[in-house]
Write an enzyme that holds these catalytic residues in place. Structure first.
Site, short mmCIF file in Angstrom:
data_model
loop_
_atom_site.label_atom_id
_atom_site.label_comp_id
_atom_site.label_asym_id
_atom_site.label_seq_id
_atom_site.Cartn_x
_atom_site.Cartn_y
_atom_site.Cartn_z
N HIS A 68 0.81 -1.22 0.00
CA HIS A 68 0.00 0.00 0.00
C HIS A 68 0.84 1.27 0.00
O HIS A 68 0.30 2.37 -0.14
CB HIS A 68 -0.99 0.00 1.17
CG HIS A 68 -0.39 0.27 2.51
ND1 HIS A 68 0.01 -0.74 3.37
CD2 HIS A 68 -0.13 1.43 3.17
CE1 HIS A 68 0.49 -0.21 4.49
NE2 HIS A 68 0.40 1.11 4.39
N ASP A 113 0.09 -7.62 1.50
CA ASP A 113 0.59 -6.25 1.60
C ASP A 113 2.13 -6.22 1.66
O ASP A 113 2.73 -5.91 2.68
CB ASP A 113 -0.01 -5.57 2.84
CG ASP A 113 0.14 -4.06 2.81
OD1 ASP A 113 0.60 -3.52 1.78
OD2 ASP A 113 -0.20 -3.41 3.82
N GLN A 200 1.13 5.73 12.00
CA GLN A 200 1.23 6.32 10.67
C GLN A 200 2.68 6.70 10.38
O GLN A 200 3.35 7.34 11.18
CB GLN A 200 0.36 7.58 10.56
CG GLN A 200 -1.02 7.28 9.99
CD GLN A 200 -1.75 6.23 10.78
OE1 GLN A 200 -2.05 6.46 11.93
NE2 GLN A 200 -2.05 5.10 10.17
N GLY A 201 3.15 6.29 9.22
CA GLY A 201 4.53 6.56 8.84
C GLY A 201 5.43 5.36 9.05
O GLY A 201 6.56 5.33 8.59
N ASP A 202 4.93 4.35 9.76
CA ASP A 202 5.71 3.13 9.98
C ASP A 202 5.37 2.05 8.96
O ASP A 202 6.03 0.99 8.91
CB ASP A 202 5.45 2.58 11.39
CG ASP A 202 6.02 3.49 12.46
OD1 ASP A 202 7.09 4.06 12.23
OD2 ASP A 202 5.40 3.64 13.53
N SER A 203 4.35 2.27 8.15
CA SER A 203 3.96 1.30 7.13
C SER A 203 5.17 0.81 6.35
O SER A 203 6.04 1.59 5.97
CB SER A 203 2.98 1.93 6.14
OG SER A 203 1.68 1.91 6.62
#
Length: 254
Positions: A68, A113, A200-203
């Site tokens: 993603h 993913d 958020q931002g660690d994906s």
């Protein structure tokens, strides 16, 4: 309702003093939601990607991240990988552009993913081995990243780290129902009290642990969750061992 993916909005990158997870941040708090700052060289395989995601060096010229985080497969020179440092503003940071992206075949937003990013040149840092079976899919895992250190927080300048315990498919399904894809996703977090998680931002960043030989092995890829570090809602990660053969085959063709 399926929770939010843990990618950051690129324009929101504010480099606060600490951070880690796709959704959390606080200058007064150690890295990651409930985390602490990582030492320089502690996790040398960690990579920050310019679109607001994390990743790990699968090979010296290939980054493993989340599907993603990228937009399809093909030639792509728009991504910059930053590696070799915990401080993203360090003059010692190594920055390399992408040349190609391969998004997991069949990815449609649910499961699968993972993605690979081919780099223009090798990065001279240790790589992170991926799990080829599920024997390490238990116990306590390490997580790290430059994402928010709290839900709704800012992206971090310094790499944050934390430890999270394995959560069974049954307990995770109790939280997420049919949104969870058992066999393709693995969950981790302090399910009763919350407080520690990616954000958020660690994906795309790795979830990893040591094997019997004391070497780090990647067992998960930061994917999604309901907020960050909320009680009853663990983090959801791509189960790397399920896709290890697919990842190896895809990497050999990049």
């Amino acid at each position: 309702m399926r929770g939010l993916k843990r990618a950051a909005v690129l324009g929101a990158l504010t480099l606060a003093t600490v951070g880690m997870q796709p959704l959390t941040a606080t200058a007064a708090t150690p890295p990651v939601v409930g985390g602490t700052p990582a030492e320089q060289g502690e996790f040398p395989f960690m990579v920050r990607l310019s679109m607001g995601c994390g990743g790990a060096l699968y090979a010296k010229d290939i980054v493993l991240t989340a599907a993603h985080c990228v937009d399809g497969s093909g030639d792509n020179t728009s991504i910059t990988a930053t590696a070799g440092v915990v401080d993203l503003e360090s003059p010692d940071a190594v920055k390399v552009k992408s040349t190609k992206v391969l998004q997991a075949p069949g990815y449609n937003g649910k499961g699968k993913d993972w993605a690979l990013i081919k780099l223009a040149k090798p990065i001279d840092q240790p790589t992170l081995k991926i799990a080829s079976d599920d024997k390490l899919n238990n116990g306590e895992f390490d997580i790290a990243g430059w994402g928010a250190d709290k839900e709704g927080g800012e992206q971090q300048r310094y790499l944050l780290k934390a430890k999270v315990p394995f959560v069974s498919d049954a307990d995770c399904k109790a939280a997420y129902g049919d949104d969870l894809t058992p066999g393709e996703e693995i969950c981790a977090g302090k399910i009763a009290e919350g407080g520690v998680d990616t954000c958020q931002g660690d994906s795309g960043g790795p979830m990893f642990r040591k094997d019997d030989a004391g070497e780090y092995v990647q067992v998960g890829i930061v994917s999604w969750g309901n907020g960050c570090a909320r009680p009853k809602f663990p983090g959801v990660y791509t189960e790397v061992s399920t896709f290890s053969a697919d990842i190896a085959k895809a990497a050999s063709g990049l």
